[in-house]
Design an enzyme around this catalytic site. Sequence first.
Site, PDB file in Angstrom:
ATOM      1  CE  LYS A 196      -0.151  -0.691   4.707  1.00  0.00           C
ATOM      2  NZ  LYS A 196      -0.760  -1.032   5.943  1.00  0.00           N
ATOM      3  CE1 TYR A 207      10.210  32.707   2.528  1.00  0.00           C
ATOM      4  CE2 TYR A 207      10.937  30.363   2.311  1.00  0.00           C
ATOM      5  CZ  TYR A 207       9.803  31.620   2.102  1.00  0.00           C
ATOM      6  OH  TYR A 207      10.063  31.378   1.024  1.00  0.00           O
TER       7      TYR A 207
END
Length: 818
Positions: A489, A713
Amino acid sequence: MLTFQQIASIVQGQVVQSAQPLPVIHLLTDSRKLSQPAGTLFFAIRGRYNDGHKYLEQLYAQGVRQLVVEQGEPGELKHLYPEANILLVENGLEALQKLAAWHRAQFSVPVIGITGSNGKTIVKEWLAQLLSPDEMVVKSPRSYNSQLGVPLSVWQLDQNHTYAIFEAGISQPGEMEKLQRIIQPTLGIFTNIGSAHDEGFTSHQQKAAEKLKLFKDVELLFYCADHALVHEAVQAQGIQAFTWSRTQPADVTITASTSVGHKTIIEYLYKHEKQRLAIPFTDEASVENALHCLSVLLYRHLPLSEIQDRLDRLHPVAMRLEMKEAINGCYLIDDTYNNDLAGLAIALDLLVNQPQRGRHTIILSDLLESGLPEEKLYKQVAELVEARGVERLLAIGEKISRYSSLFRVPAEFYRSTADFLAQFNPARFRDELILVKGARVFGFEKIVQAFQQKVHGTVLEVNLDALVHNLNYYRSKLAPDTKLMVMVKAFAYGSGSFEVANLLQFHRVDYLAVAYVDEGVTLREHGITLPIMVMNPSPDSFAKLRQYSLEPELYALEQLQAYMASLSGTALYKIHLKLDTGMHRLGFTADDFEALFALLRQHPQVQVVSAFSHLAGADEAVHNDFSQQQISKFRAMAAEVEEQLGYKVIKHILNSAGIVRFPEHQLDMVRLGIGIYGVEATGSEQEALRPVSMLKTTVSQVKHISRGETVGYSRKGVAEADKTIATIAIGYADGYDRRFSNGIGHVLLHGQRCPLIGNVCMDMCMVDVTGLQVKAGDEAIVFGPQLTLVELAKSIGTIPYELLTNVSARVKRVFYSE
Ligand SMILES: *Cc1c(COP(=O)(O)O)cnc(C)c1O
């Protein structure tokens, strides 16, 4: 259900022993593809390279109880396989073909048969896609078009299908009649005639006539009238046809064709009306393939706007030619599919049509199966290569080397692939487009690999050998008859679902499991034939589920009801029951049982293949008591299921951690997940596993900053002293967690741990490399053997599962074995 006696009369075999009534669900010819022994009929076939009889004992030991054999003395066969149903036939392959032909005759849906020298598989794949909005289409897997592949393809037909598309390929006279009897097409497509498999035929006319035998009973045959050989042969036989042509009046008469950007605009006359469509390709082969498909859509009276809409969604079929990014700004066109002149011409066409600039190089092996005298063949190859503007030829093989003097483009000759690799120097390739075209026996995958190994930018390297090592480690803990389901999966825990599944199929695991139907469909489309369980199938995907032979996990009454309501016909439908024993996520509880069994009794065609549950805390010892309770509860519930159903089901509860912690409770099957990807979830046996994946990126720029300056930032990274920092090309959009910001995370540069400085940005982040001689282009390791997922996960309070599955799709996966 077919009885063994019926099968015996269909294939005209001698029943040596009929021990028990069993269903025949799978036909098996390759012992390595065994998945469900109970429903399997094995045909022992003698081929050129192998003999199925060699695997009888092994298959019998694995539980196969229905055998078709060509040889053996009845008394001895009975002695060897006392519980098996055994049929003795003259020829195993013919028996298989007869059974498939009988099966085909049970259905009255339209069946398109496709043959021709090139384009069969692409036309098949495209048509299936184009028809899928209105039909439930069954088609040959990949290019299953041989004497063996066709029966296996046709056997897939079941009541759910409303349409079938099968391809047929031949290499000798006499073969097509047999394929016709199996496919029994009602419609036909003849793609073209080229020089593939010429050896078996005396002339192209003979080959065309032979291929045409596929269409002896079709109502209508679609083809391009510009292929003179095909056209003459069809006319001579008076087959009803639907034609298209660029040069003469036809059902679809092409009047203009212009390429605009990535599209080809086609103008044509159809039923006296001028129409116009855009085909989303520009190379000749793709346009031809699309025109075959267009003919079928017109014949089906689809409105033009709808046709355009569907054509727009076509994409190249990857199985033949693969375009890959390679070292030093190069692109590879990887074509190891066919190896004849027509195929070479098509591939060269594609090369000419690529938008990238740069030198065009071709790496070419000896051509096999061309049917031409050698000198003539290589003369033509030389002309072709020159005519298509190839600027460098790297030729590999003794034959092509013998004719080196015929080639006028700059060329180098190597005796073998190994020779070429020994002299391989990556620096000699830069910003070029490289066509890699070799016959299978030359093993050109190794060359492709050599070109891909050092990929720039951010890559997740997946070590396939490590994956196999881990698989075998868990296997060593299992009893010989315990089955193994592997969880693939979420893109195989981030590692690449199809590549991993392919490897698992080769290594003969018993089952795969995915979360959603689409994940299962992708695997099927890549040729994965193992049984696949889908853990969260939604009602709107039930039809697709069956179309692709996927098996649903069902976990709630309403969902099971909806599933049963969606069934029609009497085929056997396999399901898996999820039982809730304490995880409280999905699953039936004992309160549901009465209603559950009532439903199952009403629908005997629904077969419960397995019942399972999931442990909530197998990875942590503190939960051992709870895990034990879950296991006991599961055993009791599963026993009840079997008693109520009156048959045995596969029972399973252990995940990776469970296999390590509770090996005595492996029951009939285990479900291996994270362990195969290299993380031992209990932590106690991590040393035994090998790390599978390594996430790497590169340094984009190096800067020197002074004390007090800030980085990134929000000015979060403050230099408390003069520093050297490196900007690396990975950010949170690649799945690099923002929680690694500001010194929490590290990467390895030149083998040293370098802390992050400042916040992780979307596509990059900065690390402190003070004191190291780092430069732009250097490799940075984000995780790998020296910087483990376990350690990194711990540092930001998560689990390795999350880090692995977060690596985003834009990060290139590179698979390698050592
Ligand atoms: C994911 C999953 C597994 C595998 O778990 P691991 O911890 O990765 O071994 C097993 N069973 C179910 C139902 C799952 O969803």
